[in-house]
Design an enzyme around this catalytic site. Structure first.
Site, mmCIF file in Angstrom:
data_model
loop_
_atom_site.group_PDB
_atom_site.id
_atom_site.type_symbol
_atom_site.label_atom_id
_atom_site.label_comp_id
_atom_site.label_asym_id
_atom_site.label_seq_id
_atom_site.Cartn_x
_atom_site.Cartn_y
_atom_site.Cartn_z
ATOM 1 N N MET A 42 87.466 24.721 19.387
ATOM 2 C CA MET A 42 87.895 23.717 18.786
ATOM 3 C C MET A 42 87.532 22.087 19.549
ATOM 4 O O MET A 42 88.115 22.095 20.594
ATOM 5 C CB MET A 42 89.081 23.570 18.201
ATOM 6 N N ASP A 44 86.291 17.683 18.751
ATOM 7 C CA ASP A 44 86.730 16.591 17.854
ATOM 8 C C ASP A 44 87.387 16.631 16.481
ATOM 9 O O ASP A 44 86.846 17.574 15.514
ATOM 10 C CB ASP A 44 85.487 15.754 17.813
ATOM 11 N N GLN A 60 85.022 20.088 15.035
ATOM 12 C CA GLN A 60 84.004 20.559 15.880
ATOM 13 C C GLN A 60 84.393 22.197 16.367
ATOM 14 O O GLN A 60 85.484 22.280 16.861
ATOM 15 C CB GLN A 60 83.659 19.794 16.933
ATOM 16 N N PHE A 104 77.185 18.180 14.559
ATOM 17 C CA PHE A 104 77.993 17.425 15.374
ATOM 18 C C PHE A 104 79.050 16.572 14.644
ATOM 19 O O PHE A 104 79.206 16.760 13.312
ATOM 20 C CB PHE A 104 77.286 16.259 16.325
ATOM 21 N N SER A 105 79.954 15.485 15.222
ATOM 22 C CA SER A 105 81.054 15.009 14.395
ATOM 23 C C SER A 105 80.820 14.022 13.339
ATOM 24 O O SER A 105 79.553 13.360 13.547
ATOM 25 C CB SER A 105 81.746 14.140 15.684
HETATM 26 C C1 FRU Z 1 82.911 13.982 21.277
HETATM 27 C C2 FRU Z 1 81.566 14.636 21.230
HETATM 28 C C3 FRU Z 1 80.712 13.892 19.806
HETATM 29 C C4 FRU Z 1 79.861 14.971 19.496
HETATM 30 C C5 FRU Z 1 80.510 15.950 19.705
HETATM 31 C C6 FRU Z 1 79.742 17.318 19.681
HETATM 32 O O1 FRU Z 1 83.741 14.901 21.937
HETATM 33 O O2 FRU Z 1 80.568 14.646 22.190
HETATM 34 O O3 FRU Z 1 80.051 12.739 20.594
HETATM 35 O O4 FRU Z 1 79.475 14.693 18.160
HETATM 36 O O5 FRU Z 1 81.531 15.886 20.656
HETATM 37 O O6 FRU Z 1 80.818 18.407 19.540
#
Ligand code: FRU
Length: 498
Positions: A42, A44, A60, A104-105
């Site tokens: 896990m 973000d 994530q 991604f986030s």
């Molecule tokens: C932050 C990050 C975000 C990205 C995600 C990828 O921790 O680097 O910028 O979207 O994690 O897992």
């Protein structure tokens, strides 16, 4: 009969190594009341929202390994009160050309009984520099469990000059939708936050640069959030590449905020404060907030940090979320963080102290399941020190009355984190311990420390010999998050058999 035959077959296949057995997620470091993945990785928090009166938190997630994020998915959980969590099926898989390198986030906007999800699709560009590119994508859900990606994705295509542009946070103001994106520019040397607008959630227009690094504030700003609180606008984000400065910016990457004024008609943000760190411990990153139905602005963060090897990875999971915390703004421009009210409903037994002969008569409390809340009140004009730990794994929290400083020391290399804080009269600490984490709230929550630690046995809580407190109370906290699960991706179709 059929079951017995199937079990026998599985046992034989396992013993000949034809299929691989899964791994139990071990409980020793698995949080009892903080959200963690059922198994795997896990990072973000994503898509924090309220849908049908329940809180939804995505994250994530790599379901295939607890050691690395690699190609991330969106894991998913929901809760009635931000304390009791239920795991839901994975919401978004990296199954499209524009997100094959990772979902991604991003964030979720709830409108007309529909979840509108905005996220960054990541693509790995083999053999190319830079090696990744980010595009913004859109998906919807009407049942809060299954998600459909928009056929016309990406909604904001990648631009070669901006390979790092990600983590859309979307909100609605009047009839217009707004999105902030974190970005790196000037050949990946300076971080900034861009503001976009849309009238239909699909076509987006770049409106302004909300704020940018002047060179000292890092090369990339991740996970931006932008909201109004107490008459100010708060730009909350996670900058990478900020150099340590005294006790500040001690972690690999930072998370903090800039306060300012914002004009929706010009899209101009005018900062009225410096960048301030949100937390002073070792493990807070990539925050996200939600405005809930009661008008509370609640923040949650990944309680971890990139590029650390946490021992829990060997136990089948890595990463957890902080306690959700309600945010308010103090009159002197500090974000006050308060653990959500619901946590009191998970309180268990109140513990009674006993004298510890090992520690020369000091009064000790023992959290057998390593999960509890500790409240300490003391005279703010005296030094104070508290130990929390098990055997050689000890965290000390101390207050230096002369210097007006709080220090958290979790031992080992890079164990110390410190910041200025002087209580207004009485010293008040509220501390949450959960299997492998500590969260310290000083005073009303104007200063917090959030750090991981890894005690093996029951956690002992005791004041240092010379310390005096007016009040110490320790309560157990019950399990509110189902413990892990069985990491059985290889033969999951058999996992429901008796
Ligand atoms: C932050 C990050 C975000 C990205 C995600 C990828 O921790 O680097 O910028 O979207 O994690 O897992």
């Amino acid at each position: 009969m059929a079951d017995t035959f199937l079990k026998l077959t599985v046992t034989l296949l396992l013993s000949f190594g034809i299929i691989t057995e899964g791994q139990d997620v071990k409980d020793r470091y698995y949080p009892r009341y903080h959200l963690a993945p059922p198994y795997g990785w896990m990072n973000d928090p994503n898509g924090f929202s309220v849908f049908n009166n329940e809180y939804h938190l995505f994250y994530q997630h790599n379901p295939n390994s607890s050691f690395t994020s690699t190609v991330v998915h969106w894991g998913h959980a929901k809760s009635p009160d931000l304390v009791h969590w239920e795991h839901l099926p994975i919401a978004l898989y990296p199954d499209q050309w524009y997100d094959a390198g990772g979902v991604f986030s991003g964030s979720t906007l709830v409108e007309n009984d529909t979840m509108h999800v905005f996220y960054t699709g990541n693509i790995n560009l083999e053999g190319q520099t830079p090696s990744t590119a980010n595009k913004q994508a859109y998906a919807t859900s009407t049942d809060g469990v299954t998600f459909t990606k928009y056929a016309g994705n990406p909604i904001i295509p990648a631009e070669d000059r901006q390979p790092n542009i990600r983590d859309p946070k979307v909100w609605k103001h009047g009839d217009t939708y707004y999105m902030v994106l974190g970005n790196s520019y000037n050949n990946d040397t300076l971080g900034r936050v861009l503001l976009y607008s849309s009238t239909d959630k699909i076509s987006w227009k770049e409106e302004s640069i909300l704020d940018q690094s002047n060179g000292t504030m890092g090369y990339m700003w991740e996970c931006p959030d932008f909201f109004e609180l107490g008459g100010k606008f708060v730009l909350l984000f996670s900058p990478q590449g900020v150099a340590a400065e005294g006790d500040k910016y001690q972690n690999l990457y930072q998370t903090g905020y800039i306060l300012g004024d914002f004009d929706y008609s010009t899209h101009k943000f005018t900062p009225t404060s410096e960048f301030k760190e949100l937390d002073h411990g070792h493990d807070v990153y990539a925050t996200q907030t939600v405005l809930d139905n009661d008008g509370r602005r609640i923040v949650v963060a990944w309680m971890d940090m990139w590029e650390r090897n946490y021992p829990e990875s060997n136990d089948g999971f890595t990463g957890l979320m902080t306690l959700p915390r309600e945010l308010t703004l103090s009159s002197d421009g500090i974000l006050i963080q308060k653990p959500v009210e619901g946590i009191s409903r998970a309180k268990g037994r109140t513990l009674f102290p006993f004298k510890s002969y090992r520690h020369r008569q000091s009064r000790m409390y023992i959290l057998r399941n390593k999960a509890g809340e500790i409240n300490v009140h003391a005279d703010g004009s005296e030094d104070l020190k508290l130990y929390i730990g098990s055997g050689p794994v000890q965290v000390s929290i101390s207050y230096d009355a002369d210097k007006g400083q709080v220090t958290l020391d979790r031992g080992g290399t890079d164990g110390i984190r410190r910041t200025e804080w002087k209580p207004d009269g009485q010293l008040k600490w509220r501390i949450f311990v959960d299997a492998s984490s500590i969260e310290l709230f000083c005073g009303e929550g104007e200063v917090t420390f959030t750090s991981r630690f890894f005690p093996e046995g029951p956690v002992e809580v005791r004041l240092a010999q010379q310390s005096r407190a007016e009040h110490v109370s320790v309560h157990e906290i019950q399990r509110t998050v189902p413990h892990g699960g069985y990491y059985n991706k290889h033969w999951c179709f058999l996992c429901h058999i008796g």
